[in-house]
Write a protein that holds these residues in place. Sequence first.
Motif, PDB file in Angstrom:
ATOM      1  N   ASP A  33       0.886  -1.562  -0.148  1.00  0.00           N
ATOM      2  CA  ASP A  33       0.173   0.127   0.104  1.00  0.00           C
ATOM      3  C   ASP A  33       0.999   1.200   0.316  1.00  0.00           C
ATOM      4  OD1 ASP A  33      -3.079   0.660   1.067  1.00  0.00           O
ATOM      5  OD2 ASP A  33      -1.925   2.085   1.198  1.00  0.00           O
ATOM      6  N   SER A  85     -10.401   6.469  -4.902  1.00  0.00           N
ATOM      7  CA  SER A  85     -11.856   5.832  -5.089  1.00  0.00           C
ATOM      8  C   SER A  85     -13.193   6.647  -4.502  1.00  0.00           C
ATOM      9  CB  SER A  85     -11.560   4.363  -3.913  1.00  0.00           C
ATOM     10  OG  SER A  85     -11.806   5.340  -2.359  1.00  0.00           O
ATOM     11  N   TYR A 153     -13.185   8.715 -11.997  1.00  0.00           N
ATOM     12  CA  TYR A 153     -13.074   7.071 -11.368  1.00  0.00           C
ATOM     13  C   TYR A 153     -13.483   6.195 -11.962  1.00  0.00           C
ATOM     14  CZ  TYR A 153     -14.238   4.228  -8.487  1.00  0.00           C
ATOM     15  OH  TYR A 153     -14.235   2.737  -7.218  1.00  0.00           O
TER      16      TYR A 153
HETATM   17  P1  NAD Z   1     -10.105   3.887  -0.155  1.00  0.00           P
HETATM   18  O1  NAD Z   1      -9.805   5.046  -0.677  1.00  0.00           O
HETATM   19  O2  NAD Z   1     -10.332   3.081   0.923  1.00  0.00           O
HETATM   20  O3  NAD Z   1      -8.399   2.354  -0.114  1.00  0.00           O
HETATM   21  C1  NAD Z   1      -7.340   2.911  -1.274  1.00  0.00           C
HETATM   22  C2  NAD Z   1      -6.189   2.039  -0.780  1.00  0.00           C
HETATM   23  O4  NAD Z   1      -5.638   1.731  -2.165  1.00  0.00           O
HETATM   24  C3  NAD Z   1      -5.521   2.690   0.431  1.00  0.00           C
HETATM   25  O5  NAD Z   1      -5.537   2.262   1.493  1.00  0.00           O
HETATM   26  C4  NAD Z   1      -4.809   3.640  -0.322  1.00  0.00           C
HETATM   27  O6  NAD Z   1      -3.411   3.788   0.544  1.00  0.00           O
HETATM   28  C5  NAD Z   1      -4.233   2.544  -1.052  1.00  0.00           C
HETATM   29  N1  NAD Z   1      -3.368   3.663  -2.860  1.00  0.00           N
HETATM   30  C6  NAD Z   1      -4.075   4.256  -3.512  1.00  0.00           C
HETATM   31  N2  NAD Z   1      -3.321   4.339  -4.501  1.00  0.00           N
HETATM   32  C7  NAD Z   1      -2.165   3.865  -4.148  1.00  0.00           C
HETATM   33  C8  NAD Z   1      -1.372   3.552  -4.608  1.00  0.00           C
HETATM   34  N3  NAD Z   1      -1.038   4.622  -6.144  1.00  0.00           N
HETATM   35  N4  NAD Z   1      -0.474   2.431  -4.948  1.00  0.00           N
HETATM   36  C9  NAD Z   1      -0.780   1.424  -3.783  1.00  0.00           C
HETATM   37  N5  NAD Z   1      -1.636   1.684  -2.825  1.00  0.00           N
HETATM   38  C10 NAD Z   1      -2.048   2.414  -3.221  1.00  0.00           C
HETATM   39  O7  NAD Z   1     -11.132   2.763  -1.101  1.00  0.00           O
HETATM   40  P2  NAD Z   1     -12.080   1.304  -0.948  1.00  0.00           P
HETATM   41  O8  NAD Z   1     -13.070   1.242  -1.038  1.00  0.00           O
HETATM   42  O9  NAD Z   1     -11.367   0.385   0.573  1.00  0.00           O
HETATM   43  O10 NAD Z   1     -12.402   0.435  -2.071  1.00  0.00           O
HETATM   44  C11 NAD Z   1     -10.820  -0.410  -2.922  1.00  0.00           C
HETATM   45  C12 NAD Z   1     -11.386  -0.978  -3.827  1.00  0.00           C
HETATM   46  O11 NAD Z   1     -12.730  -1.324  -4.557  1.00  0.00           O
HETATM   47  C13 NAD Z   1     -10.665   0.226  -4.942  1.00  0.00           C
HETATM   48  O12 NAD Z   1     -10.603   0.034  -6.243  1.00  0.00           O
HETATM   49  C14 NAD Z   1     -12.158   0.955  -5.666  1.00  0.00           C
HETATM   50  O13 NAD Z   1     -12.755   1.045  -6.518  1.00  0.00           O
HETATM   51  C15 NAD Z   1     -13.662  -0.866  -5.928  1.00  0.00           C
HETATM   52  N6  NAD Z   1     -14.781  -0.696  -5.127  1.00  0.00           N
HETATM   53  C16 NAD Z   1     -14.753   0.026  -3.914  1.00  0.00           C
HETATM   54  C17 NAD Z   1     -16.854   0.124  -3.611  1.00  0.00           C
HETATM   55  C18 NAD Z   1     -16.977   0.756  -2.336  1.00  0.00           C
HETATM   56  O14 NAD Z   1     -18.101   1.062  -1.966  1.00  0.00           O
HETATM   57  N7  NAD Z   1     -15.984   1.253  -1.455  1.00  0.00           N
HETATM   58  C19 NAD Z   1     -17.759  -0.473  -4.738  1.00  0.00           C
HETATM   59  C20 NAD Z   1     -17.059  -1.223  -5.543  1.00  0.00           C
HETATM   60  C21 NAD Z   1     -15.631  -1.272  -5.738  1.00  0.00           C
END
Ligand code: NAD
Length: 338
Positions: A33, A85, A153
Amino acid sequence: MKMLITGGAGFIGSNFIVCMRKWHPDHTLVCLDKLTYAGNLATLKPVMDEPGFKFIKADIADREAVYGVFEAEKPDVVVNFAAESHVDRSIENPSVFLETNVMGTQALLDACRKYGIQRYHQVSTDEVYGDLPLDRPELFFTEQTPLHTSSPYSASKASADLLCNAYHRTYGLPITISRCSNNYGPYQFPEKLIPLMIANALADKPLPVYGEGLNVRDWLYVEDHCAAIDLILQQGKIGQVYNIGGHNEMKNIDIVKMILSILGKPESLITYVTDRKGHDMRYAIDPTLIHSELGWLPVTKFEDGIRTTVQWYLDNRPWWERIICGEYQADNERMFTN
Ligand code: NAD
Ligand code: TYD
């Protein structure tokens, strides 16, 4: 089995890590991360010192760093949660979304090709399908729905999905993709609807509802999403996309009112604000494929999940208060240095 979990210091990735420790204690988990504003090491505290867990701070878009991690760790499976995200941030600054979500995914896929992998799983979103009209409740997103994105996004996530499919078709890379609806639950960053509303209500601050609050999202408890990914990793078909959602459509305004009611706060805190640009009206997943092929069904009813979530934010005030006051990034530095 060694699993590389990217973005594991974020909301869903960290929940997934905790679930995997519980469901598969024999797996070795490596979390990669970058610790962007959305990454929080405090979230991983319960597993940080466990044998069988390792944290590596790195950027998925830094090809050299990614190759270094693959070289040293030789993961069997990669699950890519790492992403920028938040839709509103993508409207303000799209570039970092392309860097992480597109170029970062490509660097991971190339590393998988170079070092070999049993499975690469891409965690994607229902937002790649665009939106549905409010007056056609019979319409749902299936895996065949064309990609039709609205925000930077969702465009970046759709691009990443297309790259995964291309690497499968062209190079035979063993990929799977899941497209999930909106998640809620513990450890969600308080910029997203549900935790933001809880935090503001507790501080008696205005609750900013975009437009008229009539937009519909299909909400799923985060642990149900984690269980679906676990099933796909075990039994999913290579090359397949699986939609994940629990037929739980709710209007934003109804969610906000529900949170206020659980907390015993007045609806006068609701403040209607300027709508989000390009705001998607309705998301609704048809989860028939994952149900019929893999037997997945969500277990948490929204009424229970939202109460558990509100209670979690009440019980874990330091976790989100450190975020709101900005102290958590210094905590990250300290924990990382240790
Ligand atoms: P979040 O924003 O809470 O967490 C994202 C994590 O990725 C963080 O820990 C951040 O430090 C890390 N990160 C960001 N850029 C990075 C990089 N360049 N290299 C390494 N780490 C990096 O997001 P989330 O809500 O936990 O979503 C996780 C995944 O699920 C995402 O791919 C998102 O598109 C997908 N998703 C989210 C939802 C939702 O409702 N939250 C729904 C469907 C899909
Ligand atoms: P969000 O949690 O940002 O998820 P997404 O945009 O990925 O669906 O927003 C969920 C819904 O809540 C969305 O329709 C936008 C709306 N919203 C508000 O009305 N006010 C807010 O302050 C936020 C953050 C979101």
